[in-house]
Motif scaffolding. Structure first.
Motif, mmCIF file in Angstrom:
data_model
loop_
_atom_site.group_PDB
_atom_site.id
_atom_site.type_symbol
_atom_site.label_atom_id
_atom_site.label_comp_id
_atom_site.label_asym_id
_atom_site.label_seq_id
_atom_site.Cartn_x
_atom_site.Cartn_y
_atom_site.Cartn_z
ATOM 1 N N ALA A 45 0.834 -1.206 0.000
ATOM 2 C CA ALA A 45 0.000 0.000 0.000
ATOM 3 C C ALA A 45 0.866 1.252 0.000
ATOM 4 C CB ALA A 45 -0.923 -0.003 1.210
ATOM 5 N N ASP A 46 0.453 2.225 -0.794
ATOM 6 C CA ASP A 46 1.164 3.498 -0.868
ATOM 7 C C ASP A 46 0.634 4.412 0.227
ATOM 8 O OD1 ASP A 46 2.827 5.502 -1.827
ATOM 9 O OD2 ASP A 46 1.315 6.246 -3.237
ATOM 10 N N ILE A 47 1.476 4.697 1.221
ATOM 11 C CA ILE A 47 1.081 5.578 2.314
ATOM 12 C C ILE A 47 2.131 6.676 2.474
ATOM 13 C CG2 ILE A 47 -0.287 3.855 3.563
ATOM 14 C CD1 ILE A 47 2.094 3.370 5.382
ATOM 15 N N ASP A 48 1.707 7.804 3.022
ATOM 16 C CA ASP A 48 2.651 8.901 3.187
ATOM 17 C C ASP A 48 3.631 8.596 4.322
ATOM 18 O OD1 ASP A 48 1.690 10.352 5.787
ATOM 19 O OD2 ASP A 48 -0.135 10.051 4.590
ATOM 20 N N ARG A 49 4.736 9.293 4.328
ATOM 21 C CA ARG A 49 5.825 9.050 5.276
ATOM 22 C C ARG A 49 5.391 9.233 6.728
ATOM 23 N NH1 ARG A 49 10.406 6.243 5.983
ATOM 24 N NH2 ARG A 49 11.479 7.182 7.729
ATOM 25 N N GLU A 50 4.581 10.237 6.987
ATOM 26 C CA GLU A 50 4.115 10.494 8.359
ATOM 27 C C GLU A 50 3.274 9.323 8.882
ATOM 28 O OE1 GLU A 50 1.046 13.621 10.201
ATOM 29 O OE2 GLU A 50 2.847 14.541 9.340
ATOM 30 N N THR A 51 2.395 8.814 8.042
ATOM 31 C CA THR A 51 1.578 7.656 8.432
ATOM 32 C C THR A 51 2.456 6.434 8.630
ATOM 33 O OG1 THR A 51 -0.332 8.537 7.232
ATOM 34 C CG2 THR A 51 -0.357 6.168 7.740
ATOM 35 N N GLU A 52 3.420 6.249 7.739
ATOM 36 C CA GLU A 52 4.321 5.102 7.866
ATOM 37 C C GLU A 52 5.092 5.148 9.185
ATOM 38 O OE1 GLU A 52 6.543 2.707 4.652
ATOM 39 O OE2 GLU A 52 7.757 4.487 5.079
ATOM 40 N N ASP A 53 5.531 6.323 9.581
ATOM 41 C CA ASP A 53 6.242 6.465 10.861
ATOM 42 C C ASP A 53 5.361 6.051 12.038
ATOM 43 O OD1 ASP A 53 8.498 7.337 9.546
ATOM 44 O OD2 ASP A 53 8.159 9.468 9.990
ATOM 45 N N ILE A 54 4.093 6.422 11.981
ATOM 46 C CA ILE A 54 3.159 6.045 13.050
ATOM 47 C C ILE A 54 2.948 4.536 13.057
ATOM 48 C CG2 ILE A 54 0.754 6.227 13.831
ATOM 49 C CD1 ILE A 54 0.875 9.165 12.724
ATOM 50 N N LEU A 55 2.797 3.940 11.881
ATOM 51 C CA LEU A 55 2.597 2.487 11.797
ATOM 52 C C LEU A 55 3.817 1.730 12.309
ATOM 53 C CD1 LEU A 55 0.762 2.058 8.371
ATOM 54 C CD2 LEU A 55 -0.209 2.426 10.651
ATOM 55 N N LEU A 56 5.010 2.270 12.071
ATOM 56 C CA LEU A 56 6.226 1.634 12.575
ATOM 57 C C LEU A 56 6.252 1.613 14.098
ATOM 58 C CD1 LEU A 56 8.965 2.940 10.133
ATOM 59 C CD2 LEU A 56 8.032 0.627 10.282
ATOM 60 N N ASP A 57 5.647 2.629 14.719
ATOM 61 C CA ASP A 57 5.569 2.653 16.182
ATOM 62 C C ASP A 57 4.814 1.445 16.724
ATOM 63 O OD1 ASP A 57 6.996 5.004 16.314
ATOM 64 O OD2 ASP A 57 5.245 6.289 16.591
ATOM 65 N N TRP A 58 3.938 0.868 15.922
ATOM 66 C CA TRP A 58 3.205 -0.343 16.313
ATOM 67 C C TRP A 58 3.959 -1.601 15.902
ATOM 68 C CZ3 TRP A 58 -1.434 -0.547 18.936
ATOM 69 C CH2 TRP A 58 -2.087 0.664 19.120
ATOM 70 N N ALA A 59 4.579 -1.559 14.740
ATOM 71 C CA ALA A 59 5.196 -2.765 14.185
ATOM 72 C C ALA A 59 6.463 -3.188 14.919
ATOM 73 C CB ALA A 59 5.501 -2.556 12.705
ATOM 74 N N ILE A 60 7.287 -2.249 15.298
ATOM 75 C CA ILE A 60 8.554 -2.605 15.932
ATOM 76 C C ILE A 60 8.342 -3.335 17.257
ATOM 77 C CG2 ILE A 60 10.679 -1.678 16.932
ATOM 78 C CD1 ILE A 60 10.534 0.455 14.603
#
Length: 88
Positions: A45-60
């Motif tokens: 999925a193509d998501i903006d960088r700010e959203t990706e940073d937030i999602l990484l906070d959950w994934a890590i």
């Protein structure tokens, strides 16, 4: 500041996918792809960088919590992230 529970319409349980529920057995995934999957998105999925940073906070933390069920592979190139997959 804390907010009263009564201000919310619904309070579902805080359940996360298990690795076996989230990942395909024969595939390896980057942390970015896992972050998208945890949100029900396609791994590409193509998501903006700010959203990706937030999602990484959950994934890590999810990867760290489930490390016993995962394998890791080194990046194939130096500009590529590592990969994670299910232990067999």
């Amino acid at each position: 500041m804390p907010v009263p529970k009564s201000e919310f319409d619904a309070l579902p349980p805080c359940d996360f996918y298990t690795p076996a529920e989230l990942l395909e057995n024969e595939q390896m995934y980057t942390v970015y792809e896992i972050a998208r999957l945890l949100q029900g998105l396609d791994p590409d999925a193509d998501i903006d960088r700010e959203t990706e940073d937030i999602l990484l906070d959950w994934a890590i933390p999810w990867i760290m919590t489930n490390a016993d069920e995962l394998v890791v592979a080194e990046p194939r190139d130096e500009d590529e992230p590592g990969y994670y997959g299910l232990k067999e």
